[in-house]
Design a protein around this motif. Structure first.
Motif, short mmCIF file in Angstrom:
data_model
loop_
_atom_site.label_atom_id
_atom_site.label_comp_id
_atom_site.label_asym_id
_atom_site.label_seq_id
_atom_site.Cartn_x
_atom_site.Cartn_y
_atom_site.Cartn_z
N GLY A 125 7.72 0.06 -1.69
CA GLY A 125 8.84 -0.62 -1.72
C GLY A 125 8.48 -2.04 -2.21
O GLY A 125 7.50 -2.40 -2.35
N ASP A 126 9.40 -3.07 -2.06
CA ASP A 126 9.19 -4.67 -2.41
C ASP A 126 8.31 -5.14 -1.35
O ASP A 126 7.96 -6.37 -1.61
CB ASP A 126 10.37 -5.32 -2.60
CG ASP A 126 11.01 -4.76 -3.90
OD1 ASP A 126 10.43 -4.34 -4.80
OD2 ASP A 126 12.49 -5.01 -3.78
N ALA A 127 8.21 -4.73 -0.28
CA ALA A 127 7.45 -5.46 1.06
C ALA A 127 6.11 -4.82 1.06
O ALA A 127 5.41 -5.68 1.81
CB ALA A 127 8.27 -5.17 2.34
N GLU A 128 5.95 -4.15 0.15
CA GLU A 128 4.24 -3.58 0.11
C GLU A 128 3.16 -4.80 0.02
O GLU A 128 2.07 -4.80 0.55
CB GLU A 128 4.18 -2.34 -0.99
CG GLU A 128 2.55 -1.94 -1.01
CD GLU A 128 2.59 -0.80 -1.89
OE1 GLU A 128 1.72 -0.05 -1.64
OE2 GLU A 128 3.65 -0.61 -2.76
N MET A 129 3.46 -5.72 -0.94
CA MET A 129 2.67 -6.69 -1.41
C MET A 129 2.46 -7.83 -0.45
O MET A 129 1.63 -8.03 -0.20
CB MET A 129 3.16 -7.30 -2.69
CG MET A 129 2.03 -8.30 -3.08
SD MET A 129 0.50 -7.84 -3.63
CE MET A 129 0.74 -6.66 -4.98
N SER A 130 3.62 -8.13 0.12
CA SER A 130 3.70 -9.00 1.40
C SER A 130 3.00 -8.44 2.56
O SER A 130 2.23 -9.18 3.22
CB SER A 130 5.23 -9.20 1.88
OG SER A 130 5.84 -9.75 0.82
#
Length: 139
Positions: free
Chosen positions: A104-109
């Motif tokens: 998801g979009d939170a993976e990099m964070s």
């Protein structure tokens, strides 16, 4: 040199921590902080409002964390103190992206968060301004 050796000298550990600080801080500035600075006018009205501070103030705080604190991280100056805003920023980013860690979009964070927490625990290493300041004697 044995490939399965688990012993690490302080010199190689210091170099590894330096490279890790350079990569994390450099990528944070280049991919996130600088992009927020460039797109400030469009982001200032639509950015996530952290703790009800408003989108403009929240954006300024994120820019400061992602640029100033990342620069401090790169140089190893007040490293653990500089990591606190970066850790908070990554937690907020993960929440904004719905805590979707796997693909998801939170993976990099989350990946940045792991690196920042690791450096908070391990410290900046011997190749940092913090290490040089701690070796100085003011007496």
């Amino acid at each position: 040199m044995k490939i399965n050796n688990t012993k690490t000298s302080s010199k190689t550990l210091g170099i590894g921590l330096l490279l890790f600080r350079l990569c994390l801080g450099g990528l944070m500035i280049a991919n996130h902080g600088w992009m927020k600075i460039i797109n400030y006018e469009t982001l200032k009205n639509e950015f996530f409002s952290f703790l009800g501070l408003g989108s403009n103030i929240s954006l300024i705080l994120a820019i400061c964390a992602e640029t100033v604190c990342s620069l401090l991280l790169i140089f190893g100056l007040y490293t653990r103190l500089a990591l606190i805003p970066l850790i908070i920023t990554m937690l907020v980013a993960m929440g904004v992206h719905g805590w979707e860690l796997f693909g998801g979009d939170a993976e990099m964070s989350f990946l940045y968060l792991i690196g920042f927490v690791f450096l908070f625990i391990a410290g900046p290493g011997e190749n940092s301004i913090d290490a040089r300041m701690s070796k100085r004697s003011f007496y």
